[in-house]
Design a protein around this motif. Structure first.
Motif, short mmCIF file in Angstrom:
data_model
loop_
_atom_site.label_atom_id
_atom_site.label_comp_id
_atom_site.label_asym_id
_atom_site.label_seq_id
_atom_site.Cartn_x
_atom_site.Cartn_y
_atom_site.Cartn_z
N GLY A 58 78.43 49.69 49.37
CA GLY A 58 77.80 49.07 48.17
C GLY A 58 76.65 49.09 47.99
O GLY A 58 76.08 49.51 46.86
N ALA A 59 75.91 48.69 48.84
CA ALA A 59 74.42 48.65 48.74
C ALA A 59 73.85 50.05 48.43
O ALA A 59 72.97 50.38 47.62
N GLU A 60 74.46 51.13 49.15
CA GLU A 60 73.80 52.37 48.91
C GLU A 60 74.25 52.65 47.55
O GLU A 60 73.26 53.54 46.86
N ALA A 61 75.41 52.59 46.96
CA ALA A 61 75.71 52.74 45.82
C ALA A 61 74.73 52.13 44.64
O ALA A 61 74.37 52.86 43.46
N ALA A 62 74.57 50.93 45.12
CA ALA A 62 73.73 50.07 44.18
C ALA A 62 72.18 50.70 44.20
O ALA A 62 71.67 50.72 42.74
N HIS A 63 71.72 50.91 45.18
CA HIS A 63 70.50 51.62 45.00
C HIS A 63 70.19 52.89 44.20
O HIS A 63 69.03 53.27 43.91
N LEU A 64 71.12 53.79 44.29
CA LEU A 64 71.02 54.88 43.79
C LEU A 64 71.13 54.79 42.34
O LEU A 64 70.50 55.66 41.53
N ARG A 65 71.99 53.91 41.76
CA ARG A 65 71.87 53.53 40.35
C ARG A 65 70.57 52.96 40.04
O ARG A 65 70.14 53.22 39.05
N ASP A 116 78.31 45.34 43.49
CA ASP A 116 78.22 45.77 45.01
C ASP A 116 76.96 45.70 45.70
O ASP A 116 76.77 46.47 46.75
N GLY A 117 75.97 45.20 45.28
CA GLY A 117 74.63 45.12 46.15
C GLY A 117 73.40 44.55 45.21
O GLY A 117 73.40 44.55 43.90
N SER A 141 73.95 40.65 49.47
CA SER A 141 75.03 41.53 49.04
C SER A 141 75.58 40.62 47.85
O SER A 141 76.40 40.07 47.93
N TYR A 142 74.83 41.26 46.81
CA TYR A 142 74.99 40.52 45.37
C TYR A 142 74.90 38.95 45.74
O TYR A 142 75.87 38.12 45.27
N LEU A 143 73.94 38.59 46.13
CA LEU A 143 73.60 37.28 46.75
C LEU A 143 72.03 36.86 46.47
O LEU A 143 71.57 37.80 45.31
N SER A 144 71.59 36.19 47.22
CA SER A 144 70.13 36.11 47.05
C SER A 144 69.36 37.22 47.60
O SER A 144 69.61 37.91 48.48
N VAL A 145 68.26 37.64 46.82
CA VAL A 145 67.44 38.65 47.05
C VAL A 145 66.29 38.21 48.14
O VAL A 145 65.81 39.15 48.86
N HIS A 146 66.25 37.05 48.73
CA HIS A 146 65.50 36.68 49.76
C HIS A 146 66.57 35.89 50.63
O HIS A 146 66.98 34.73 50.22
N VAL A 183 68.03 49.24 56.22
CA VAL A 183 69.07 48.55 56.91
C VAL A 183 69.20 48.93 58.08
O VAL A 183 69.02 50.10 58.95
N VAL A 184 69.47 48.09 59.13
CA VAL A 184 69.42 48.06 60.64
C VAL A 184 70.83 48.87 60.81
O VAL A 184 71.73 48.60 60.55
N GLU A 185 70.67 50.16 61.81
CA GLU A 185 71.70 50.58 62.39
C GLU A 185 71.37 51.08 63.84
O GLU A 185 70.32 51.08 64.32
N GLU A 186 72.32 51.41 64.50
CA GLU A 186 72.39 51.99 65.81
C GLU A 186 71.74 53.18 65.91
O GLU A 186 71.88 54.10 65.16
N ALA A 187 70.68 53.59 66.65
CA ALA A 187 69.94 54.71 66.92
C ALA A 187 70.77 55.58 68.03
O ALA A 187 70.96 55.18 69.07
N PRO A 188 70.90 56.74 67.79
CA PRO A 188 71.40 57.74 68.85
C PRO A 188 70.56 58.04 69.78
O PRO A 188 69.34 57.88 69.68
#
Length: 598
Positions: free
Chosen positions: A315-322, A407-408, A478-483, A524-529
């Motif tokens: 949802g965050a990815e979709a919201a940011h493209l929009r 969604d974000g 996620s559709y909550l506080s910006v901070h 966004v934090v993700e695991e690094a290969p």
């Protein structure tokens, strides 16, 4: 439609209100009284009913407090607001550089032995009061819980908020509220805790998959809750707000009015978790008056809420493209305007119009920061009809804005030139961009916190003897506080970063009275290969969510290293690929030019 900010108090209103407050202090036998920015829920943004600090002093920043004594009234603000506070408060108030100057020593130096400082125990956290009491130890100055004296003199104080509560569908939340309650309740049970006290509205809204309309720009519903180890919840919220969600909440959620919260705390038994960093002191005192055994511990919703699940990330990815498409449309429009023909308010209005062209937008995420020239140097500047100015030739224009989508939540800052920019400004912009790129490219061993990474964004500026007086990044909901906490990219960020956490990446540089530069993407934090030949164990990295080009006219290409150039060109190529089909033809052509290789 964008509306310029109207302050709760004009500077000239501060002194007479201060006199009334001091009269109430004298009646109560108090030598001082604390007026925080916070409400009973410790949110960064407060409802009009709770804007006591702004009403008394005129200061409208999102952090700070006033310590009112009979002879002095100190307004404590951090580095983001040192310029703003001087413009907003009357001479009857003394701006104090905080946290460089701490409240305890400040009070000790000004109050006699036996001095009494009053405070509303619903507006200060347990940790805050205990820290202050320790700082006042053996000074003879003591703290006294008190009725709220500002509320006594604020004759036209707005009513408490009563926005309607709505359900947040599981298709967007990614997990049913019943599952969340059961999962967190089981965690309490495993620790031998009978229940946990919840006072943060975003925690309650996340747990119950609800959203509200009590605070401007932030879709939260104010209330309190008790999460029990069996997964059931006692929710303390105004009845009129809950009509639309009774069926959604279900039988596992028992509802009661907010004024029943303290009594319910006093009736609890067993080990009860309370977060000393966010719960009001009054909640702890209510627990202590009953048979319960209070146990200090983190709000159980904080980390689960911060680590977004796969649905929330999607949802965050979709919201940011929009949102990115809307910002590009705005930048294209702005580029076509002649210097001096657009004011800050007109620019902010146009940007909001571009966002509202998307029917998914629920609201902007915060009041847009639109600062031209010297106003850009005010970190959290909020344009008013009195401060509005035209975007003049040769100036920089800083615009920090965001959107609330179901969604974000988005938050983006870009700084652009109005006509040709000076070499000093271009060099500073490039250093800020280098800091952002450094964070964007980073890989680090799992277990590190934001405090371990913050300095890396500052290195290009430090090498030039420059810096910025704010953190590099904050958490985002996620559709909550910006901070949103507890994660931060800052010297104070002590929580280890975990996959799914969304943060801002926003280094900056500000020359007071001249210009401000800030660049911000959400990441966004993700695991690094793993890397061939690598010897470090599990590592993490950031994935960028925001896709809007940086202004090539402000980039000194010769200052960039080869890896920095490669990152920037790849980022701009992704901006073209992800946004082009979402844009009108004119904006699409603008984007092609704006994202040409460096």
């Amino acid at each position: 439609m964008f509306q310029s900010f109207k302050a709760t108090s004009r500077p000239e209103q501060g002194p007479p209100r201060l006199r009334l407050l001091r009269e109430e202090m004298a009646r109560e036998g108090l030598d001082g009284f604390l007026v925080p920015r916070a409400d009973a829920h410790q949110g960064e943004y407060v409802a009009p009913h709770d804007e006591r600090l702004a009403w008394l002093t005129g200061f409208t920043g999102s952090a700070g407090f006033c310590a009112v004594l009979q002879e002095e009234a100190g307004v404590f603000v951090d580095g983001r607001y040192r310029v703003q506070v001087r413009d907003q408060v009357a001479a009857a108030f003394t701006p104090v550089d905080w946290p460089g100057t701490k409240l305890g020593p400040w009070l000790r130096a000004r109050l006699p032995h036996g001095g009494a400082v009053g405070f509303d125990p619903w507006l200060h956290t347990v940790e805050e009061i205990e820290t202050l009491e320790a700082a006042l130890d053996r000074s003879g100055v003591h703290l006294l819980p008190s009725p709220n004296l500002v509320d006594r003199i604020w004759e036209d104080q707005p009513d408490p908020p009563a926005g309607e509560v709505t359900a947040h569908p599981v298709e967007l939340a990614g997990e049913a509220a019943t599952q969340k309650r059961a999962r967190l309740g089981e965690a309490l049970h495993e620790k031998g805790e009978a229940a946990a006290v919840l006072t943060l509205p975003d925690s309650i809204c996340w747990l119950l998959n609800i959203r509200g309309a009590d605070v401007p720009r932030i879709p939260v519903a104010q209330g309190f809750a008790i999460l029990h180890a069996d997964g059931s919840v006692d929710l303390f919220m105004t009845e009129a707000k809950l009509h639309a969600v009774r069926d959604h909440l279900g039988p596992g959620v028992r509802c009661a009015p907010p004024d029943a919260f303290a009594e319910a705390l006093g009736a609890l038994e067993g080990r009860i978790r309370i977060d000393a960093a966010s719960a009001p002191l009054a909640a702890l005192r209510a627990l202590e008056h009953g048979p319960a055994e209070p146990v200090r511990g983190r709000d159980p919703c904080l980390l689960p809420k911060a680590c977004k699940n796969a649905t929330e990330r999607k949802g965050a990815e979709a919201a940011h493209l929009r949102d990115g498409a809307a910002v590009v449309e705005f930048l294209c429009w702005l580029d076509a305007q002649a210097p001096g023909s657009v004011t800050e308010i007109a620019a902010a209005t146009k940007l909001e119009d571009c966002r509202r062209a998307h029917p998914e937008l629920r609201d902007i995420a915060f009041d847009t920061i639109a600062g031209s020239g010297p106003n850009g140097a005010i970190v959290h500047y909020r344009v008013t009809e009195e401060t509005d100015r035209a975007l003049g030739a040769g100036e920089l224009f800083l615009v920090d804005s965001g959107g609330q989508y179901p969604d974000g939540t988005t938050d983006i800052t870009r700084t652009v030139p109005v006509g040709p920019a000076g070499e000093e400004e271009r060099a500073a912009y490039t250093r800020v961009l280098q800091g952002l790129i450094t964070i964007s490219r980073l890989r680090w061993p799992r277990g590190l916190a934001g405090r371990d990474l913050d300095a890396l964004a500052r290195m290009p500026l430090w090498l030039a003897g420059q810096d910025y007086a704010h953190g590099t990044g904050h958490g985002v909901g996620s559709y909550l506080s910006v901070h949103e906490g507890p994660q931060r990219l800052a010297r104070t960020g002590e929580v280890p970063l975990e996959p799914g956490m969304i943060l801002s990446n926003e280094p900056g540089f500000y020359r007071e009275g001249a210009y401000g530069i800030r660049l911000e993407n959400l990441i966004v934090v993700e695991e690094a290969p793993p890397l061939p030949g690598g010897t470090v164990g599990e590592m993490l990295r950031f994935q960028t969510l925001t896709y809007v080009p940086f202004d090539r006219r402000l980039i000194v290409a010769e200052m960039l290293t080869a890896p920095e150039r490669a990152w920037l060109d790849a980022y701009h190529a992704l901006c073209r690929r992800k946004l082009a089909e979402r844009l009108a033809p004119r904006a699409r052509d603008w984007l092609t030019t704006a994202t040409a290789p460096i």
